[in-house]
Design a protein around this motif. Structure first.
Motif, PDB file in Angstrom:
ATOM      1  N   PHE A  14       0.830  -1.206   0.000  1.00 21.76           N
ATOM      2  CA  PHE A  14       0.000   0.000   0.000  1.00 21.76           C
ATOM      3  C   PHE A  14       0.872   1.266   0.000  1.00 21.76           C
ATOM      4  CE2 PHE A  14      -4.416  -1.481   1.620  1.00 21.76           C
ATOM      5  CZ  PHE A  14      -4.428  -2.466   0.656  1.00 21.76           C
ATOM      6  N   PHE A  47       0.724   4.062  -2.876  1.00 19.69           N
ATOM      7  CA  PHE A  47       0.483   5.483  -2.570  1.00 19.69           C
ATOM      8  C   PHE A  47       1.578   6.368  -3.176  1.00 19.69           C
ATOM      9  CE2 PHE A  47       1.302   9.271  -0.146  1.00 19.69           C
ATOM     10  CZ  PHE A  47       0.051   9.876  -0.137  1.00 19.69           C
ATOM     11  N   LEU A  85       1.457   6.439  -6.997  1.00 18.34           N
ATOM     12  CA  LEU A  85       0.308   7.216  -7.472  1.00 18.34           C
ATOM     13  C   LEU A  85       0.562   8.714  -7.300  1.00 18.34           C
ATOM     14  CD1 LEU A  85      -3.019   5.522  -6.297  1.00 18.34           C
ATOM     15  CD2 LEU A  85      -2.459   6.373  -8.571  1.00 18.34           C
ATOM     16  N   PHE A  86       1.022   9.086  -6.097  1.00 17.71           N
ATOM     17  CA  PHE A  86       1.258  10.513  -5.811  1.00 17.71           C
ATOM     18  C   PHE A  86       2.310  11.072  -6.771  1.00 17.71           C
ATOM     19  CE2 PHE A  86       3.640  13.877  -3.654  1.00 17.71           C
ATOM     20  CZ  PHE A  86       2.610  14.788  -3.453  1.00 17.71           C
ATOM     21  N   ILE A 134       0.960  10.955 -10.586  1.00 16.56           N
ATOM     22  CA  ILE A 134      -0.022  12.008 -10.911  1.00 16.56           C
ATOM     23  C   ILE A 134       0.666  13.369 -10.923  1.00 16.56           C
ATOM     24  CG2 ILE A 134      -2.146  13.169 -10.173  1.00 16.56           C
ATOM     25  CD1 ILE A 134      -3.001  10.455  -8.931  1.00 16.56           C
ATOM     26  N   ARG A 165       7.128  15.518   0.048  1.00 16.88           N
ATOM     27  CA  ARG A 165       5.663  15.560   0.120  1.00 16.88           C
ATOM     28  C   ARG A 165       5.066  14.153   0.185  1.00 16.88           C
ATOM     29  NH1 ARG A 165       3.877  20.696  -3.709  1.00 16.88           N
ATOM     30  NH2 ARG A 165       4.981  22.239  -2.448  1.00 16.88           N
ATOM     31  N   ILE A 196       2.942  12.907   3.477  1.00 16.89           N
ATOM     32  CA  ILE A 196       1.505  12.576   3.440  1.00 16.89           C
ATOM     33  C   ILE A 196       1.311  11.114   3.843  1.00 16.89           C
ATOM     34  CG2 ILE A 196      -0.574  12.527   1.999  1.00 16.89           C
ATOM     35  CD1 ILE A 196       0.957  14.559   0.134  1.00 16.89           C
ATOM     36  N   VAL A 247      -1.103   9.663   6.821  1.00 19.88           N
ATOM     37  CA  VAL A 247      -2.159   8.664   6.568  1.00 19.88           C
ATOM     38  C   VAL A 247      -1.967   7.462   7.495  1.00 19.88           C
ATOM     39  CG1 VAL A 247      -3.080   7.036   4.854  1.00 19.88           C
ATOM     40  CG2 VAL A 247      -2.514   9.367   4.167  1.00 19.88           C
TER      41      VAL A 247
END
Lengths: 344, 264
Positions: free
Chosen positions: A24, A28, A31-32, A35, A51, A55, A59
């Motif tokens: 996971f 994450f 993906l971060f 994107i 960053r 984050i 989480v």
């Protein structure tokens, strides 16, 4: 349960748990970063790392904080709590990457020692909007480090369960520091309403689950026991399920009364390992088994079966008809008390 | 009465019952969904980064005439009668002056001399800077006539609104190289000898950059640190030097506006 200290006592649940954490985390971060690179390709690797890991750590911290109350409200989630320490250490590592990169990026290669610079580069300590938010993150990282470094049964045994628990309750201080670090730092510059809502929802979830769980506990604590000649009337024998317990609060101490093999025994409710609620456990192979990590105690004397050495206090019980009475004065930990035979 | 519910014990194989498995599976899918949403929200909502560049892994050789007014620069010819003044910076958060001091031991003055410099270029929005990592990267190529160097031209007294930034990070090394998150770094850079720059917006939201000096045109570092990285209004005297503007100020004339800066 373990007799000797190993770095990690692996079993297949822990391996699966850790694979999910790692999987996971990677999903994450990819993906971060992905994107960001697609919609905002002028970023730098350092910014993505700072960053992304920051984050991720926040989480993970929310997840760590909701696991406890979630399990109290729905015991089916207990397997998630079982290996929470690995999630905690993973969270610290994510926070360390965030903090380490930030300290290097913003404070190193200058005219001052980087740690000293964290405290002195921004001296607006009396301003809310200009507050030196990195100081808050630094203290949170220290707390997380002390927790991660002692996140092993060796420290649990040597610091004592109470001290260890107190140290690890500092996670709530770290949580407040991290929230302030984000609100007074990133949110002062990256002012998207969506990210503020996401963090706000996380905070509400943590608070709400803690309140619901506390209400459930308070309800159990409010069960009134009637005292007669030094004995407290607690319940009818049929109210306790077989191989299970009911928890009562006597003189501000929680006591678990177990029913098993047509017998009753009472022990102190708090597991010596991590303070788990023994009364929410089950009798397995004749032993009271803690719901958190499976630590076991013999009902008749509150001792872990040999060769283990944990001990909890025991209590005297008596039956009047089908009504269970308990003497609120605890015996010394590990004292043998003859189980009460249920006569019908 | 026997409770028929499931009870998980990690060291007992198969103690993970089907109902528990189902609940855990649902929770794990929920967490995965949350992670995807959170990654998307935080990635999509970031403010755009500037397209400044920092050529960290490659060095460029530049030849030009050295001057310092008061910050070290190299005046490089880019076309007939067209020059670019490249701001010289040291490694990390430090000034180039320690390297220049070594070179100066062999020369009375460096002003007006032709230098060949190798360093990492930093550029954005028409401005170019270069990071030099040691004195060995600076070579004196010969004498040049200091009189060919242009003089600063006074424009007049103005009041500008913007943010004091460190140009090294702002023009390419860091993204973002301004604002509250970056303030500590900007303070370290300017404290270490990087010249302070005011990034100011005009009424059309166009950005202009001013190298800040004191009222006599001297370098300014420590006294300006409390105002770095904050939206501010500054009154001072503007001067131009070819492709750069300078702003002579009294630090006491800086006023924090407390409003969101338009340079973002």
């Amino acid at each position: 349960m373990g007799l000797e200290y190993k770095f990690v006592l692996w079993n297949r649940y822990k391996k699966k748990y850790d694979l999910v954490i790692a999987g996971f985390s990677i999903i994450f971060l990819l993906l971060f970063a992905g994107i960001t690179l697609i919609v905002n390709r002028e970023t730098t690797v350092e910014t993505l790392v700072i960053r992304g890991f920051g984050i991720l750590a926040v989480v993970m911290l929310h997840l760590i904080l909701v696991i406890g109350p979630l399990c109290r409200l729905q015991p089916k989630f207990l397997p998630i709590l079982y290996n929470r320490r690995h999630l905690g250490v993973s969270m610290f590592l994510a926070a360390l990457v965030h903090g380490g990169f930030s300290i290097f990026q913003f404070h190193a290669l200058g005219d001052t020692f980087p740690i000293y610079s964290i405290f002195t580069s921004n001296l607006d300590y009396f301003s809310l909007s200009n507050f030196p938010f990195q100081v808050l993150g630094f203290f949170a990282l220290l707390i997380l480090f002390s927790m991660a470094a002692t996140s092993h049964d060796f420290f649990l045994a040597n610091l004592s369960a109470v001290t260890w628990k107190r140290l690890h309750m500092m996670v709530y201080v770290a949580y407040v520091l991290i929230l302030l670090h984000v609100v007074l730092g990133a949110f002062q510059q990256e002012t998207s309403l969506f990210t503020i809502i996401v963090l706000g929802l996380g905070f509400v979830l943590v608070v709400l689950l803690h309140l619901l769980s506390a209400r459930q506990e308070l309800r159990a604590d409010k069960i009134q026991s009637v005292e007669t000649e030094g004995w407290f009337r607690v319940c009818e024998v049929d109210e306790i399920e077989d191989d299970r317990a009911k928890i009562f609060t006597l003189n501000k101490e929680r006591v678990a009364i177990f029913k098993y093999e047509n017998k009753l025994s009472a022990i102190h409710n708090v597991c010596k390992h991590q303070g788990g609620p023994l009364g929410e456990g089950k009798i397995i192979d004749g032993c009271i088994t803690c719901p958190w990590h499976g630590y076991q105690y013999l009902p008749k004397n509150g001792q872990s079966p040999p060769p283990y050495t944990e001990k909890v206090a025991t209590y005297d019980l008596k039956l009047v008809g089908s009504t269970v009475f308990i003497d609120p004065n605890a015996h010394a930990e590990g004292t043998e008390v003859e189980p009460l035979i249920i006569t019908k | 009465m026997k409770k028929q519910d499931e009870f998980f014990v990690p060291y007992i194989s198969e103690s993970l019952g089907s109902k528990t498995k189902k609940a855990i599976r649902r929770l794990v899918w929920t967490i995965l969904f949350a992670i995807i949403v959170i990654a998307g929200v935080f990635a999509f909502t970031q403010k755009p980064f500037k397209n400044g560049s920092f050529e960290l892994t490659s060095e460029t050789r530049l030849t030009g005439v050295f001057h310092e007014n008061p910050y070290p620069m190299l005046r490089v010819k880019v076309a007939d009668d067209s020059y670019k003044n490249i701001l010289l910076l040291g490694f990390g958060k430090s000034s180039v002056n320690p390297y220049l001091a070594v070179i100066r031991k062999d020369f009375e003055t460096l002003a007006g001399k032709e230098l060949a410099i190798e360093g990492n270029l930093i550029y954005y929005n028409g401005k170019t800077l270069v990071q030099i990592t040691s004195e060995e990267k600076i070579k004196v190529m010969g004498n040049s006539d200091p009189n060919i160097l242009p003089k600063k031209e006074k424009v007049g007294k103005v009041t500008l609104t913007g943010e004091i930034i460190d140009p090294k990070c702002y023009f390419g090394v860091m993204k973002p190289g301004y604002g509250k998150i970056h303030r500590s770094c900007a303070v370290r850079c300017i404290s270490g000898g990087i010249p302070p720059v005011l990034a100011a917006t005009d009424s059309n939201h166009n950005l202009h950059y001013y190298l800040i000096t004191d009222m006599v045109g001297g370098a300014i570092h420590e006294s300006i640190l409390p105002y770095v990285g904050k939206p501010a209004e500054i009154t001072g005297i503007v001067e131009t030097y070819e492709d750069w503007q300078f702003l002579r100020i009294n630090v006491e004339d800086i006023r924090e506006t407390g409003e969101a800066s338009l340079i973002y």
